[in-house]
Enzyme design. Structure first.
Site, PDB file in Angstrom:
ATOM      1  N   HIS A 228     -37.152  -9.453 -16.164  1.00  0.00           N
ATOM      2  CA  HIS A 228     -37.121 -10.889 -15.846  1.00  0.00           C
ATOM      3  C   HIS A 228     -36.287 -11.655 -16.865  1.00  0.00           C
ATOM      4  O   HIS A 228     -35.916 -11.152 -17.929  1.00  0.00           O
ATOM      5  CB  HIS A 228     -38.538 -11.458 -15.766  1.00  0.00           C
ATOM      6  CG  HIS A 228     -39.300 -11.394 -17.055  1.00  0.00           C
ATOM      7  ND1 HIS A 228     -39.139 -12.300 -18.080  1.00  0.00           N
ATOM      8  CD2 HIS A 228     -40.264 -10.513 -17.474  1.00  0.00           C
ATOM      9  CE1 HIS A 228     -39.954 -11.998 -19.076  1.00  0.00           C
ATOM     10  NE2 HIS A 228     -40.656 -10.914 -18.728  1.00  0.00           N
ATOM     11  N   CYS A 244     -42.829  -6.024 -20.642  1.00  0.00           N
ATOM     12  CA  CYS A 244     -41.762  -6.370 -19.712  1.00  0.00           C
ATOM     13  C   CYS A 244     -40.396  -6.229 -20.382  1.00  0.00           C
ATOM     14  O   CYS A 244     -40.284  -6.268 -21.612  1.00  0.00           O
ATOM     15  CB  CYS A 244     -41.948  -7.791 -19.191  1.00  0.00           C
ATOM     16  SG  CYS A 244     -43.313  -7.959 -18.021  1.00  0.00           S
TER      17      CYS A 244
END
Length: 268
Positions: A228, A244
């Site tokens: 992301h 992440c």
């Protein structure tokens, strides 16, 4: 003798005021000045200069009477002594200890105080086309966790390389996943494990510039991990996340447009 002189002076003054002839003045003991004769006039004394009385002293008639009974010799004009309040030194405001700042300097100082100093972005983490000699085929995403790089394999020995932020110590992982979903400006709901560590986090946040998932998100399988964007570009190249893969917004937008759902992701 002193009494005679005083009487003579008073008599002379009286003569000047009342207009007694010069001869009468001589009789009381005061010597008169010789008359001055003008071409167009008879013998007469020149007219006394005109004097103007001011509020500073009482009028006494001017001339010899003022000399005798006034506070000093006749003045030729107004008393020019400066008033006491004007004679005092003028007030000067206290000077500042530091020179004044211009608008740009003031704004820069305010920014420095309100925001902490951020490290500069390292140019080696800029998006660039590089040589690639791995075994993965074109379209595969390879995440090099130790070196903080993400490669999108192009084929012909080339790959597009991006700088990334990865998990903090204890949150890194490795394995093979697939992109299961893609979202633009995704909403964010912190998982319970994260809320247990950070109870100050919001329970839900809609997508937008302030959202920590940034401009794009690519979800990895059924896990909670994602590739992301980020609203903290200075964290690229560091161990910062909870697992992440973090990218700059401009880089994740570029990668988002190059891959499809189902693309293979190898994390090492």
């Amino acid at each position: 003798m002193l009494k005679t002189m005083s009487l003579a002076l008073l008599a002379s003054a009286s003569c000047l005021v009342s207009g007694i002839p010069q001869a009468a003045a001589i009789e009381v003991g005061l010597a008169a000045e010789p008359p001055v004769i003008y071409a167009d006039q008879g013998a007469q004394r020149p007219a006394a200069p005109v004097r103007t009385a001011y509020a500073e002293r009482a009028p006494m008639g001017g001339g010899f009477i003022e000399f005798l009974f006034g506070e000093g010799p006749p003045q030729g004009g107004r008393n020019l002594q400066q008033p006491a309040f004007q004679a005092q030194p003028s007030y000067e405001p206290r000077r500042p200890l530091l020179p004044p700042m211009g608008p740009q300097q003031a704004m820069r100082q305010q920014e420095d105080v309100s925001e902490p100093v951020r490290p500069a972005f390292d140019p080696k983490f800029e998006k660039q086309l590089v040589d690639y000699h791995g075994k993965e085929g074109p379209g595969t995403i390879v995440v090099d966790t130790p070196n903080k790089f993400l490669f999108l394999v192009q084929g012909d020995g080339k790959a597009m390389r991006y700088g990334i932020g990865v998990g903090r110590p204890g949150f890194t992982w490795s394995g093979v996943k697939q992109i299961s979903a893609k979202k633009e400006w995704p909403a964010w709901t912190p998982p319970p494990e994260m809320l247990a560590r950070r109870p100050d986090l919001p329970r839900h946040m809609e997508g937008g510039p302030q959202n920590p998932l940034g401009a794009r998100a690519m979800y990895l399988g059924s896990s909670l991990y994602r590739i992301h964007g980020s609203n903290e570009p200075w964290t690229i190249g560091t161990n910062v996340s909870s697992g992440c893969i973090r990218m700059r917004n401009e880089d994740v937008i570029d990668l988002y447009g190059r891959v499809n759902v189902g693309a293979r992701v190898v994390v090492i």
